[in-house]
Design a protein around this motif. Structure first.
Motif, short mmCIF file in Angstrom:
data_model
loop_
_atom_site.label_atom_id
_atom_site.label_comp_id
_atom_site.label_asym_id
_atom_site.label_seq_id
_atom_site.Cartn_x
_atom_site.Cartn_y
_atom_site.Cartn_z
N ASN A 50 0.78 -1.30 0.05
CA ASN A 50 -0.01 0.00 0.02
C ASN A 50 0.69 1.09 0.00
OD1 ASN A 50 -2.56 -0.69 -0.07
ND2 ASN A 50 -2.57 -1.78 1.93
N ALA A 51 2.21 1.40 -0.18
CA ALA A 51 2.91 2.27 -0.10
C ALA A 51 2.36 3.32 -1.02
CB ALA A 51 4.46 2.00 -0.49
N SER A 52 2.32 4.51 -0.47
CA SER A 52 1.54 5.70 -1.38
C SER A 52 1.30 6.83 -0.17
CB SER A 52 0.27 5.54 -1.95
OG SER A 52 -0.37 6.45 -2.34
N ASN A 53 1.30 8.11 -1.00
CA ASN A 53 0.85 9.20 -0.04
C ASN A 53 -0.71 9.10 -0.05
OD1 ASN A 53 1.04 11.55 1.18
ND2 ASN A 53 2.94 12.27 0.05
N GLY A 54 -1.31 10.12 0.93
CA GLY A 54 -2.58 10.15 1.16
C GLY A 54 -3.17 11.24 0.24
N GLY A 55 -4.52 11.20 0.06
CA GLY A 55 -5.43 11.97 -0.59
C GLY A 55 -5.87 11.76 -1.93
N GLY A 56 -5.40 10.72 -2.60
CA GLY A 56 -5.53 10.26 -3.76
C GLY A 56 -6.66 9.54 -4.11
N HIS A 57 -7.16 9.32 -5.37
CA HIS A 57 -8.45 8.51 -5.50
C HIS A 57 -8.03 6.92 -6.09
CE1 HIS A 57 -11.05 11.83 -5.81
NE2 HIS A 57 -10.28 12.53 -6.65
N PHE A 58 -6.80 6.71 -6.08
CA PHE A 58 -6.24 5.46 -6.49
C PHE A 58 -6.39 4.57 -5.14
CE2 PHE A 58 -2.87 8.19 -6.35
CZ PHE A 58 -1.94 7.69 -5.57
N THR A 59 -6.00 3.10 -5.46
CA THR A 59 -6.28 2.27 -4.37
C THR A 59 -5.48 2.47 -3.02
OG1 THR A 59 -7.29 0.62 -5.81
CG2 THR A 59 -6.42 -0.27 -3.71
N SER A 61 -3.65 4.94 -2.36
CA SER A 61 -3.70 6.21 -1.80
C SER A 61 -5.23 6.16 -0.77
CB SER A 61 -3.83 7.30 -2.62
OG SER A 61 -4.07 8.83 -1.89
N VAL A 62 -6.26 5.80 -1.31
CA VAL A 62 -7.48 5.38 -0.57
C VAL A 62 -7.26 4.65 0.75
CG1 VAL A 62 -9.65 4.32 -0.42
CG2 VAL A 62 -9.05 5.71 -2.40
N ASN A 63 -6.41 3.39 0.57
CA ASN A 63 -5.85 2.35 1.86
C ASN A 63 -5.09 3.42 2.61
OD1 ASN A 63 -7.53 0.54 0.52
ND2 ASN A 63 -5.67 -0.66 -0.35
N THR A 64 -4.24 3.99 2.24
CA THR A 64 -3.25 4.83 3.30
C THR A 64 -4.06 5.92 3.89
OG1 THR A 64 -1.55 4.92 2.06
CG2 THR A 64 -1.38 6.71 3.20
N ASP A 65 -4.94 6.53 3.30
CA ASP A 65 -5.88 7.39 4.14
C ASP A 65 -6.74 6.55 5.17
OD1 ASP A 65 -5.26 9.82 3.03
OD2 ASP A 65 -6.76 9.52 1.46
N ALA A 66 -7.30 5.29 5.05
CA ALA A 66 -7.98 4.57 5.62
C ALA A 66 -7.06 4.20 6.97
CB ALA A 66 -8.57 3.15 5.34
N ILE A 67 -5.92 3.90 6.58
CA ILE A 67 -4.87 3.44 7.83
C ILE A 67 -4.52 4.40 8.63
CG2 ILE A 67 -2.18 2.79 7.90
CD1 ILE A 67 -2.79 0.94 5.64
N THR A 68 -4.46 5.88 8.05
CA THR A 68 -4.11 7.03 9.13
C THR A 68 -5.22 7.37 10.00
OG1 THR A 68 -2.72 7.91 6.95
CG2 THR A 68 -3.56 9.44 8.73
N LEU A 69 -6.58 7.22 9.37
CA LEU A 69 -7.50 7.41 10.19
C LEU A 69 -7.74 6.51 11.33
CD1 LEU A 69 -10.11 8.91 10.90
CD2 LEU A 69 -11.40 7.77 9.32
N LYS A 70 -7.56 5.30 10.95
CA LYS A 70 -7.59 4.12 12.10
C LYS A 70 -6.61 4.19 13.06
CE LYS A 70 -8.38 -1.09 12.38
NZ LYS A 70 -7.72 -0.96 13.59
N ALA A 71 -5.51 4.46 12.62
CA ALA A 71 -4.16 4.72 13.63
C ALA A 71 -4.84 5.75 14.77
CB ALA A 71 -3.21 5.15 12.84
#
Length: 415
Positions: A50-59, A61-71
């Motif tokens: 899932n290595a990515s930055n956050g804020g994008g529409h692709f998978t 990045s979406v997963n990264t945003d979810a991981i950030t919120l969950k943390a």
């Protein structure tokens, strides 16, 4: 119920490693614990898939945003916070404290006072000394009692004034191990009109933190001290954080908690942080039938504490039998609940570095020196270039390891 230490140890790959055919004994836990395989796996899985930055529409990045919120949600649960908005995550407790000190003290005026205790780790001293120099503030010191090893309420009351704006308190000392009555001390400080900033780094590996019950305004801890990745966590009351000026780049959100999280987060470590909270929940399931996550975390801490406290008394009792050894902190077995299992010692004439080196040669890992407990070292008259030998237990340590370190110290000083 018997604490399942063998099952727990099996979750930590590092505990089975050896040096020179000697199984390692990790008693350096106050500086950083080992991590269960599940935490390392979460970090690895993120980086590989899932290595990515956050804020994008692709998978990814979406997963990264979810991981950030969950943390943030998991950290809020872990600390008993009302909302993930109250949790700021960064590089370390010290870096977060330096960063937030500018915001907390922005409107302080020359002559305003910050109270700091003599038992603090440097992470809860240095930031306030620096901002005091920048703004012409006055640092007032409150001593800890040499008999009780605690910050006594009367001593705190004696240094408060109508100029006191902030009180910085240590929940548990990384040198003496003593646990201060933060709830009572917070009430005293707030009744005097001050805000309260608490360093809970040493307490969080051993006791449940409940920020709402404590009533303090800010509390900081470090995930790598409680079996997680190298991250710092700073909690603040939502209304208080929202009222502070945020020192940030122009493109950074104005929303909480992002306005205080400078730069790109360590997303892989955020994944590891959630796995750390999961580890505590799993430990709690061994003693609780509850499905409530917070209850499971509380159950994990109770089981750990019930195991650690007798082990601490065994360690202290063994050390007291060694001629020339003195213990810096509470030794009364009936007061073990007032300390964490961090035990600092000195010998009458053998330098701490020589004892630590002797233990290292036998595969026993301990720290020596002042360990950034600069103020208590000076307050107790301990030579700063020597410090102490610090032995720190965690719930994966065993009685056999305790006996091994006591025997090794006895042998080292006998020579």
């Amino acid at each position: 119920m018997v604490f399942p230490v063998s099952d727990i140890r099996a979750l930590f790959p590092a505990l089975s490693l050896s040096d020179k055919s000697q199984t390692r004994v990790y008693l350096d836990n106050p500086a950083g614990t080992q991590v269960p395989a599940s935490v390392a796996k979460a970090v690895t899985d993120y980086m590989l898939t899932n290595a990515s930055n956050g804020g994008g529409h692709f998978t990814t990045s979406v997963n990264t945003d979810a991981i950030t919120l969950k943390a943030h949600e998991d950290a809020a649960l872990f600390l008993g916070a009302r909302s993930a908005k109250e949790v700021v995550i960064g590089q370390s407790m010290t870096s977060l404290t330096f960063h937030l000190s500018r915001s907390i003290c922005r409107d302080f005026q020359p002559g305003d006072e910050i109270v700091v205790s003599r038992v603090e780790h440097e992470g809860n001293v240095g930031p306030w000394l620096e901002i005091a120099k920048d703004k012409g503030l006055t640092i007032c010191w409150v001593a800890f009692d040499r008999d009780s090893w605690l910050i006594e309420p009367e001593n705190l009351k004696a240094v408060l004034s109508d100029k006191t704006k902030l009180v910085c308190l240590n929940y548990a000392s990384n040198m003496t191990g003593s646990i201060n009555d933060i709830k009572t001390l917070t009430r005293i400080a707030q009744d005097a009109g001050a805000q309260v900033f608490v360093d809970a780094v040493q307490l969080a590996p051993h006791h449940l933190v409940d920020v709402q019950a404590l009533g303090c305004d800010f509390l900081a801890c470090s995930a790598y001290k409680f079996f997680g990745p190298h991250l710092g966590i700073l909690w603040g009351k939502e209304e208080t954080l929202a009222s502070l000026h945020a020192y940030k780049g122009r493109c950074v959100t104005n929303e909480l908690p992002g306005r205080f999280e400078a730069g790109t987060p360590q997303f892989e470590l955020l994944a590891g942080l959630s796995a750390t909270v999961d580890y505590f929940e799993g430990l709690g399931r061994g003693t609780s039938a509850s499905e409530n996550r917070r209850d499971l975390i509380a159950a994990a801490y109770k089981a750990s504490r019930d195991y650690e406290e007798p082990l601490t008394n065994t360690l202290i009792g063994g050390l007291q039998q060694i001629p020339g050894i003195s213990i810096v902190g509470i030794t009364n077995p009936n007061r073990v609940h007032q300390r964490v299992p961090t035990v600092s010692i000195r010998h009458d004439y053998i330098n701490p570095t020589d004892i630590a080196k002797s233990l290292s040669d036998k595969g026993i890992y301990v720290w020596h020196g002042h360990n950034y407990a600069y103020e208590p070292t000076r307050f107790l008259g301990i030579p700063e270039d020597e410090g102490v030998v610090r032995i720190g237990l965690a719930h994966y340590n065993t009685e056999a390891e305790v006996n091994r370190v006591v025997e090794a110290i006895d042998t080292a000083v006998a020579k």
